[in-house]
Design an enzyme around this catalytic site. Structure first.
Site, PDB file in Angstrom:
ATOM      1  N   SER A 142       4.982   1.554 -13.732  1.00 59.71           N
ATOM      2  CA  SER A 142       6.204   1.582 -14.542  1.00 59.71           C
ATOM      3  C   SER A 142       6.169   2.863 -15.355  1.00 59.71           C
ATOM      4  O   SER A 142       5.086   3.392 -15.656  1.00 59.71           O
ATOM      5  CB  SER A 142       6.232   0.380 -15.495  1.00 59.71           C
ATOM      6  N   TYR A 155       1.645  -5.320 -21.359  1.00 61.88           N
ATOM      7  CA  TYR A 155       2.350  -4.853 -20.153  1.00 61.88           C
ATOM      8  C   TYR A 155       2.029  -3.382 -19.886  1.00 61.88           C
ATOM      9  O   TYR A 155       1.728  -2.993 -18.761  1.00 61.88           O
ATOM     10  CB  TYR A 155       3.853  -5.073 -20.348  1.00 61.88           C
TER      11      TYR A 155
END
Ligand SMILES: NC(=O)c1ccc[n+]([C@@H]2O[C@H](COP(=O)([O-])OP(=O)(O)OC[C@H]3O[C@@H](n4cnc5c(N)ncnc54)[C@H](O)[C@@H]3O)[C@@H](O)[C@H]2O)c1
Length: 258
Positions: A142, A155
């Protein structure tokens, strides 16, 4: 439409969002798609949509955090399709909170799905690729691996780890003609982001408006934007890409939105 003709491609977490859209696009480009998800109903929906459109796909259940489950997935995929040419490690979950707010169980869950859930499919599928002296792995990182965002500690740690893992894996497996690259999407409108907005903000609409402004486009990305980047990595068109991050982020990482 045959950019992936002759390739058997396994996509984890393909029952929703980016994974589902990618499965549909890959099938429309001639791939035989092995749709994996922990949610069988959603995985079967993806397969049904592909078959209805004239493509080839099969659903195989597995929890990517569980070694026995992933071993079974690997064995069934090889039995049904004879090989796995491309492995797309897409399954992932969100994690909200700054470090002091995150309970150990919640931390472990995010680490498990997002990192162990990449390690295990690689562990069991790479030996088949080594045997065939051919393979292609796409890991879902990401753009958060490259930037700080508020209250995304667990995350971001997982997605940074995946980017680092991608580079190490590439060095280990280049001698076996296996490519390993990473996708770094920005914010893409999927059920994952809808849940994140609902669970993290008092006013999800206001949060949505502010998140849109992070992109130079003023809009969020769509699953198809990421699927098309995945298509490039899965195809032989990207044969000189090795250990690389591919950004699909509306300019969030490198664009300056003063
Ligand atoms: N949506 C975004 O903005 C965005 C941005 C960057 C990266 N990503 C990453 O892209 C990937 C897909 O995200 P999405 O937005 O499509 O999410 P999504 O929630 O729509 O889809 C994720 C899928 O993974 C499946 N899954 C979860 N745990 C699993 C497990 N243990 N085993 C097998 N399958 C499991 C879910 O059932 C779901 O179908 C994730 O890795 C996510 O971190 C998403």
């Amino acid at each position: 439409m045959s950019r992936l003709k002759g390739k058997a491609i396994l996509i984890t977490g393909a029952g929703s969002g980016i994974g589902q859209c990618t499965a549909q696009l890959f099938a429309s480009e001639g791939a035989e798609v092995i749709v994996n998800d922990i949610d069988a109903a959603k995985g079967e929906e993806t397969v049904a949509s592909i078959v209805e459109a004239g493509g080839k796909a099969a659903f195989i259940y597995a929890d990517v955090t569980n070694p026995e489950s992933v071993q079974q997935l690997t064995a069934k995929a090889i039995e049904q399709f004879g090989r796995i040419d491309v492995l797309f490690n897409n399954a992932g979950i969100s994690g909200v909170g700054a470090i002091h707010e995150i309970e150990p169980d919640a931390w472990d869950r995010v680490m498990n799905v997002n990192i162990r859930g990449v390690y295990l499919p690689c562990k069991y599928i790479v030996p088949h690729m080594m045997e065939r002296n051919s393979g292609n792995i796409i890991n879902m990182s990401s753009c958060i691996a490259e930037m700080g965002l508020a209250r995304r500690a667990s995350y971001s740690a997982t997605k940074g780890a995946i980017l680092a893992l991608t580079k190490s894996m590439q060095v280990d497996y280049a001698p076996y003609n296996i490519r390993v690259n990473a996708l770094l999407p920005g914010t893409i409108m999927t059920p994952f982001v809808e849940n994140y907005l609902r669970s993290s903000y008092a006013d999800p609409e206001e949060a949505f408006a502010s998140i849109k402004q992070r992109q130079l486009t003023g809009e969020l990305g769509r699953p198809d934007d990421v699927a098309r980047a995945a298509l490039f990595l899965a195809s032989d068109e990207s044969k000189f890409m090795m250990g690389s991050p591919l950004y699909i982020d509306g300019g969030v990482v490198f664009g300056k939105n003063a």
